[in-house]
Motif scaffolding. Sequence first.
Motif, PDB file in Angstrom:
ATOM      1  N   ALA A  29       0.832  -1.205   0.000  1.00 25.55           N
ATOM      2  CA  ALA A  29       0.000   0.000   0.000  1.00 25.55           C
ATOM      3  C   ALA A  29       0.867   1.256   0.000  1.00 25.55           C
ATOM      4  N   ALA A  30       1.935   1.263   0.800  1.00 25.99           N
ATOM      5  CA  ALA A  30       2.830   2.416   0.847  1.00 25.99           C
ATOM      6  C   ALA A  30       3.546   2.604  -0.487  1.00 25.99           C
ATOM      7  N   SER A  35       2.132  11.425 -10.564  1.00 30.85           N
ATOM      8  CA  SER A  35       1.187  12.529 -10.720  1.00 30.85           C
ATOM      9  C   SER A  35       1.870  13.893 -10.753  1.00 30.85           C
ATOM     10  N   GLU A  51       2.407   1.708  -3.459  1.00 27.99           N
ATOM     11  CA  GLU A  51       1.431   2.210  -4.435  1.00 27.99           C
ATOM     12  C   GLU A  51       1.168   3.693  -4.239  1.00 27.99           C
ATOM     13  N   GLN A  52       1.082   4.151  -2.984  1.00 26.49           N
ATOM     14  CA  GLN A  52       0.890   5.578  -2.718  1.00 26.49           C
ATOM     15  C   GLN A  52       2.073   6.383  -3.231  1.00 26.49           C
ATOM     16  N   ARG A  53       3.277   5.891  -2.983  1.00 29.43           N
ATOM     17  CA  ARG A  53       4.486   6.594  -3.431  1.00 29.43           C
ATOM     18  C   ARG A  53       4.539   6.638  -4.953  1.00 29.43           C
ATOM     19  N   LYS A  54       4.163   5.546  -5.599  1.00 29.24           N
ATOM     20  CA  LYS A  54       4.168   5.492  -7.061  1.00 29.24           C
ATOM     21  C   LYS A  54       3.159   6.488  -7.629  1.00 29.24           C
ATOM     22  N   ALA A  55       1.970   6.559  -7.025  1.00 24.39           N
ATOM     23  CA  ALA A  55       0.945   7.497  -7.489  1.00 24.39           C
ATOM     24  C   ALA A  55       1.422   8.939  -7.331  1.00 24.39           C
ATOM     25  N   LEU A  56       2.094   9.240  -6.240  1.00 22.31           N
ATOM     26  CA  LEU A  56       2.607  10.589  -6.009  1.00 22.31           C
ATOM     27  C   LEU A  56       3.658  10.961  -7.038  1.00 22.31           C
TER      28      LEU A  56
END
Length: 139
Positions: free
Chosen positions: A18-19, A29, A21-26
Amino acid sequence: MTIDIESLSLRELGALVAAAEQRKALITSRRPAAAVRRLLKAAAAEAGYTIEELFGDDAHTAPAPARRTTRRKSGKVAPKYRDPEYKRLTWTGRGRMPRWLAAKVSKGHKVTDFLIPGLAKPTAGKTSTIGKRTVIKKA
């Protein structure tokens, strides 16, 4: 940074995914740094400034991180005390007294009984004079 995935539990693996995926999205983007730099230069030029005037001469480089002072490690010291039953249990006399020696002292032995013969002298006790009164006799 290395993570030992084999030792993680199912819950820890889920949190890691989960962490990540959040870092990848940031990261995906946000705009590239070069594009943001061009926008800043254009905005500064529009207002009549240069990047160097706004951010200083080192605008193109990041500031150096603050250095941490580290404590020097002391060198290796030969052991002074040895357990006669288990020869591998030794102590240099520095730091906290090991459990094997503390247990023997609590049973009535003296620390000096465990000195390695011919190699060691007893560790000096604390002889701090801080807070102690001294009397000086005048002749």
